[in-house]
Design an enzyme around this catalytic site. Structure first.
Site, PDB file in Angstrom:
ATOM      1  N   LYS A  69     -11.685   5.439   4.693  1.00  0.00           N
ATOM      2  CA  LYS A  69     -12.655   4.327   4.717  1.00  0.00           C
ATOM      3  C   LYS A  69     -12.033   3.110   4.041  1.00  0.00           C
ATOM      4  O   LYS A  69     -11.449   3.230   2.954  1.00  0.00           O
ATOM      5  CB  LYS A  69     -13.909   4.713   3.917  1.00  0.00           C
ATOM      6  CG  LYS A  69     -14.923   5.529   4.675  1.00  0.00           C
ATOM      7  CD  LYS A  69     -15.962   6.124   3.723  1.00  0.00           C
ATOM      8  CE  LYS A  69     -15.408   7.372   3.039  1.00  0.00           C
ATOM      9  NZ  LYS A  69     -16.320   8.082   2.149  1.00  0.00           N
TER      10      LYS A  69
ATOM     11  N   GLY B  22       0.776  -1.246   0.000  1.00  0.00           N
ATOM     12  CA  GLY B  22       0.000   0.000   0.000  1.00  0.00           C
ATOM     13  C   GLY B  22       0.801   1.287   0.000  1.00  0.00           C
ATOM     14  O   GLY B  22       0.267   2.344   0.334  1.00  0.00           O
ATOM     15  N   SER B  23       2.065   1.240  -0.426  1.00  0.00           N
ATOM     16  CA  SER B  23       2.837   2.493  -0.421  1.00  0.00           C
ATOM     17  C   SER B  23       2.313   3.477  -1.465  1.00  0.00           C
ATOM     18  O   SER B  23       2.306   4.690  -1.240  1.00  0.00           O
ATOM     19  CB  SER B  23       4.333   2.231  -0.618  1.00  0.00           C
ATOM     20  OG  SER B  23       4.592   1.740  -1.908  1.00  0.00           O
ATOM     21  N   ASN B  24       1.847   2.975  -2.610  1.00  0.00           N
ATOM     22  CA  ASN B  24       1.258   3.884  -3.610  1.00  0.00           C
ATOM     23  C   ASN B  24      -0.037   4.489  -3.081  1.00  0.00           C
ATOM     24  O   ASN B  24      -0.302   5.677  -3.281  1.00  0.00           O
ATOM     25  CB  ASN B  24       1.006   3.151  -4.933  1.00  0.00           C
ATOM     26  CG  ASN B  24       2.273   3.048  -5.756  1.00  0.00           C
ATOM     27  OD1 ASN B  24       2.702   4.024  -6.370  1.00  0.00           O
ATOM     28  ND2 ASN B  24       2.895   1.880  -5.723  1.00  0.00           N
TER      29      ASN B  24
ATOM     30  N   MET C 242      -3.514  -7.940  -6.853  1.00  0.00           N
ATOM     31  CA  MET C 242      -2.875  -9.107  -7.466  1.00  0.00           C
ATOM     32  C   MET C 242      -3.832 -10.068  -8.164  1.00  0.00           C
ATOM     33  O   MET C 242      -3.548 -11.254  -8.264  1.00  0.00           O
ATOM     34  CB  MET C 242      -2.057  -9.865  -6.402  1.00  0.00           C
ATOM     35  CG  MET C 242      -1.000  -9.029  -5.720  1.00  0.00           C
ATOM     36  SD  MET C 242       0.169  -8.285  -6.882  1.00  0.00           S
ATOM     37  CE  MET C 242       1.224  -9.700  -7.178  1.00  0.00           C
TER      38      MET C 242
ATOM     39  N   ILE D  91      -9.054  -8.351 -13.136  1.00  0.00           N
ATOM     40  CA  ILE D  91     -10.437  -7.863 -12.970  1.00  0.00           C
ATOM     41  C   ILE D  91     -11.268  -8.347 -14.173  1.00  0.00           C
ATOM     42  O   ILE D  91     -10.844  -8.179 -15.323  1.00  0.00           O
ATOM     43  CB  ILE D  91     -10.465  -6.313 -12.909  1.00  0.00           C
ATOM     44  CG1 ILE D  91      -9.446  -5.765 -11.886  1.00  0.00           C
ATOM     45  CG2 ILE D  91     -11.878  -5.806 -12.639  1.00  0.00           C
ATOM     46  CD1 ILE D  91      -9.838  -5.860 -10.459  1.00  0.00           C
TER      47      ILE D  91
ATOM     48  N   ASN E 157      -4.125   1.113 -13.762  1.00  0.00           N
ATOM     49  CA  ASN E 157      -3.151   0.326 -12.992  1.00  0.00           C
ATOM     50  C   ASN E 157      -1.767   0.948 -13.154  1.00  0.00           C
ATOM     51  O   ASN E 157      -1.500   1.649 -14.128  1.00  0.00           O
ATOM     52  CB  ASN E 157      -3.128  -1.117 -13.531  1.00  0.00           C
ATOM     53  CG  ASN E 157      -2.178  -2.019 -12.764  1.00  0.00           C
ATOM     54  OD1 ASN E 157      -2.119  -1.964 -11.534  1.00  0.00           O
ATOM     55  ND2 ASN E 157      -1.412  -2.832 -13.465  1.00  0.00           N
TER      56      ASN E 157
ATOM     57  N   HIS F  26       2.376  -0.210 -13.136  1.00  0.00           N
ATOM     58  CA  HIS F  26       3.249  -1.386 -13.214  1.00  0.00           C
ATOM     59  C   HIS F  26       4.700  -0.911 -13.274  1.00  0.00           C
ATOM     60  O   HIS F  26       5.012   0.007 -14.047  1.00  0.00           O
ATOM     61  CB  HIS F  26       2.889  -2.217 -14.454  1.00  0.00           C
ATOM     62  CG  HIS F  26       3.658  -3.482 -14.537  1.00  0.00           C
ATOM     63  ND1 HIS F  26       3.399  -4.563 -13.712  1.00  0.00           N
ATOM     64  CD2 HIS F  26       4.718  -3.842 -15.300  1.00  0.00           C
ATOM     65  CE1 HIS F  26       4.260  -5.537 -13.988  1.00  0.00           C
ATOM     66  NE2 HIS F  26       5.063  -5.120 -14.941  1.00  0.00           N
TER      67      HIS F  26
HETATM   68  C1  GRF Z   1       3.996  -1.407  -7.203  1.00  0.00           C
HETATM   69  O1  GRF Z   1       5.339  -1.586  -7.594  1.00  0.00           O
HETATM   70  C2  GRF Z   1       3.093  -1.395  -8.399  1.00  0.00           C
HETATM   71  O2  GRF Z   1       3.684  -0.855  -9.531  1.00  0.00           O
HETATM   72  C3  GRF Z   1       2.812  -2.862  -8.612  1.00  0.00           C
HETATM   73  O3  GRF Z   1       2.711  -3.401  -7.320  1.00  0.00           O
HETATM   74  C4  GRF Z   1       3.489  -2.611  -6.429  1.00  0.00           C
HETATM   75  C5  GRF Z   1       2.574  -2.202  -5.313  1.00  0.00           C
HETATM   76  O4  GRF Z   1       3.290  -1.603  -4.266  1.00  0.00           O
HETATM   77  N1  GRF Z   1       1.644  -3.069  -9.420  1.00  0.00           N
HETATM   78  P1  GRF Z   1       2.517  -0.891  -3.066  1.00  0.00           P
HETATM   79  O5  GRF Z   1       1.514  -1.934  -2.519  1.00  0.00           O
HETATM   80  O6  GRF Z   1       1.809   0.303  -3.612  1.00  0.00           O
HETATM   81  O7  GRF Z   1       3.562  -0.556  -2.052  1.00  0.00           O
END
Ligand code: GRF
Length: 179
Positions: A49, A12-14, A76, A79, A91, A93
């Site tokens: 939420k 979940g860092s993004n 992962m 869809i 998405n 990547h």
């Molecule tokens: C990211 O590298 C994204 O590009 C890929 O999965 C990873 C998710 O990282 N699809 P995070 O869960 O957002 O830390």
């Protein structure tokens, strides 16, 4: 206020970068198909939420809830077209697609010894890491860099780029958004 949903299965860092970028001016919901995922813990901590929703229940969820955009961030699973019909999905990547699709893309690229790597943000189809490309950021691989250092550089690029692309889609519209 625009409303987005971020879907993730892991770290979940993004997601966290997106929440911090919008800083309360967009309604954000977080869902995960993994009840133990750190993305859900981050959401709680950030006051967002959040819901654990099994992958097979996504259709029901999107039938009942409207979002301006659905954002995959480490989700992962593929869809299904039935769910993709209910919302606009994007998405991120960590490779220059179409190269290095699937899991461990940064490691795949590192092990292949490429001198350019990058990040791709694309529309989602039911093909793995398929769909039209909205944005690519190309990054040069420094000589002698370790895998861990490269991974950190790529994640930093993701965290900067993804919120900006989301913002421009919310402003300009999904279909209008071509880079
Ligand atoms: C990211 O590298 C994204 O590009 C890929 O999965 C990873 C998710 O990282 N699809 P995070 O869960 O957002 O830390």
């Amino acid at each position: 206020m625009k409303k987005i949903v971020v879907l993730g299965s892991g770290n979940g860092s993004n997601f966290e970068a997106i929440v911090k970028y919008f800083n309360g001016n967009t309604d954000i919901v977080c869902i995960s198909n993994n009840k133990d995922a750190f993305i859900l813990a981050r959401a709680k901590e950030l006051g967002i939420k959040n819901f654990y929703i099994q992958h097979n229940d996504l259709h029901d969820f999107f039938k009942k809830n409207h979002f301006d955009l659905a954002v995959l961030a480490g989700y992962m699973r593929i869809i299904s077209p039935e769910v993709l019909n209910l919302c606009d999905f994007i998405n991120i990547h960590p490779s220059l697609l179409p190269d290095f699709k699937g899991k461990n893309a940064i490691k795949q690229a590192y092990d292949a010894g490429v001198n350019q790597i990058g990040v791709t943000i694309h529309r989602v189809t039911n093909l793995l890491d398929g769909g039209s490309i909205l944005k690519q950021v190309v990054h040069k691989v420094k000589t002698g860099i370790s895998y861990e250092e490269l991974e950190e550089e790529i994640h930093n690029i993701e965290h900067q780029t993804y919120p900006q692309v989301i913002e421009s889609i919310l402003q300009e519209g999904f279909e209008q958004c071509e880079y």
